[in-house]
Design an enzyme around this catalytic site. Structure first.
Site, short mmCIF file in Angstrom:
data_model
loop_
_atom_site.label_atom_id
_atom_site.label_comp_id
_atom_site.label_asym_id
_atom_site.label_seq_id
_atom_site.Cartn_x
_atom_site.Cartn_y
_atom_site.Cartn_z
N ASP A 1 -2.38 17.40 11.56
CA ASP A 1 -1.31 17.10 10.59
C ASP A 1 -0.33 16.13 11.24
OD1 ASP A 1 0.79 16.96 8.87
OD2 ASP A 1 1.07 19.12 8.66
N TYR B 1 9.32 6.61 1.63
CA TYR B 1 7.95 6.14 1.88
C TYR B 1 7.93 4.62 2.01
CZ TYR B 1 3.13 4.85 0.56
OH TYR B 1 1.87 4.28 0.50
N ALA C 1 9.36 3.55 5.25
CA ALA C 1 8.42 3.80 6.35
C ALA C 1 7.36 2.70 6.39
CB ALA C 1 7.74 5.17 6.17
N LYS C 2 6.89 2.28 5.22
CA LYS C 2 5.86 1.23 5.17
C LYS C 2 6.44 -0.12 5.57
CE LYS C 2 2.23 3.59 3.95
NZ LYS C 2 1.16 3.77 4.94
N GLY D 1 -6.87 9.32 8.72
CA GLY D 1 -6.93 9.53 7.27
C GLY D 1 -8.25 9.05 6.69
N SER E 1 -10.81 11.01 5.63
CA SER E 1 -11.52 12.03 4.86
C SER E 1 -11.73 11.61 3.41
CB SER E 1 -10.72 13.34 4.89
OG SER E 1 -9.39 13.09 4.48
N ARG E 2 -11.04 10.57 3.00
CA ARG E 2 -11.18 10.07 1.62
C ARG E 2 -10.51 8.70 1.54
NH1 ARG E 2 -9.13 14.30 -1.89
NH2 ARG E 2 -8.09 15.68 -0.46
#
Ligand SMILES: NC(=O)c1ccc[n+]([C@@H]2O[C@H](COP(=O)([O-])OP(=O)(O)OC[C@H]3O[C@@H](n4cnc5c(N)ncnc54)[C@H](OP(=O)(O)O)[C@@H]3O)[C@@H](O)[C@H]2O)c1
Length: 254
Positions: free
Chosen positions: A66, A160, A163-164, A14, A16-17
């Site tokens: 992905d 989310y 998951a974290k 991740g 790209s930004r």
């Protein structure tokens, strides 16, 4: 001047930004020899990261994938094995809320996508890079969790957040398991970062209220988080294992 980063290959997912791009650039500026920049859809962003990494004197290459899909994880890992079979520093950073969905709104597909991207991909990538680290008896892994792991997440973000939380817990398990092999595993748990993530999933009203509750009086920047990632990768953190450092401006999570 050579230092502990000299000659090391880092993989930042991740990148790209956002936090990942800042971490890739900061690792290159710290002296890492080669940065593998993972991205998903934002190829131009990955190119911009590559340019800054190279300007800092490191080699750089981009690999796409992905990580929200099992097949995407598999194809990324096969490209990684060909391009960079030995990774010295792994930053498991790629992640997203994907979509806000309350309990009765979410689907099984969304659940799988959120868990794949934010948790399972980190597990799969770590399994792929760990054997070479074990052979060298040296390696560093930093997992990116979230303040959501501590407070259950904002509206529609509970999967989310879970998951974290899994990321935070597996960080402790891997740290115990891998320390005897010379591998240090830690995490960073950002609060609210003023970046694309919240341009997608929040609004100015929500962000202003976060600022009002934050003792530091502002949101985090990508660099605030990236600097702590680099610290955890550095020799200064040589005896730090199994920690997830909160980078949240003093925001108290319940
Ligand atoms: N921003 C915050 O306030 C905040 C707070 C706590 C934790 N975090 C965590 O910090 C990490 C970095 O997030 P960020 O704030 O830098 O967000 P961001 O600016 O939105 O960047 C997310 C990165 O993850 C990649 N990504 C998203 N979906 C992906 C997918 N399906 N497969 C592979 N890669 C994917 C993106 O790739 P492309 O752009 O190329 O598609 C991008 O490089 C994430 O794990 C996030 O959960 C962020």
């Amino acid at each position: 001047m050579p230092n502990e980063f000299t000659g090391k290959t880092a993989l930042v997912t991740g990148a790209s930004r956002g936090i990942g791009a800042a971490a890739a650039i900061a690792l290159a500026r710290a002296g890492a020899g080669r940065i593998v920049v993972h991205y998903n859809r934002f190829r131009e962003g990955a190119e911009a990261t590559l340019a800054e990494v190279r300007a800092a004197g490191a080699q750089a290459e981009a690999l796409g994938g992905d990580l929200g899909e099992a097949e995407g994880i598999r194809s990324f890992l096969s490209e990684l094995a060909a391009a960079a079979p030995e990774v010295d520093i792994l930053i498991n950073n790629a992640g997203s809320l994907v979509q806000r969905a309350r309990l009765l709104e979410g689907s099984e597909d969304l659940f799988d996508r959120v868990m794949n991207l934010n948790f399972k991909s980190a597990w799969a990538i770590t399994r792929a890079v760990a054997p070479a680290m074990m052979r060298k008896r040296s390696g560093i892994i930093v997992n990116i969790s979230s303040i959501a792991a501590r407070n259950g997440g904002g509206p529609g973000a509970s999967v989310y957040a879970a998951a974290k939380a899994a990321v935070m817990t597996i960080t402790k398990g891997w740290a115990r398991e891998l320390a005897p092999h010379g591998i240090r595993v830690n995490g960073v748990s950002p609060g609210t970062v003023d970046n694309y993530f919240h341009q997608q999933f929040s609004n100015r009203h929500i962000l202003d209220s976060v600022v009002a509750q934050t003792p530091a009086g502002r949101l985090a920047t990508n660099e605030d988080v990236a600097d702590v990632i680099v610290f955890l990768c550095s020799e200064a953190a040589r005896y730090v294992h199994a920690q997830t450092i909160e980078v949240n401006g003093g925001m108290l999570a319940p």
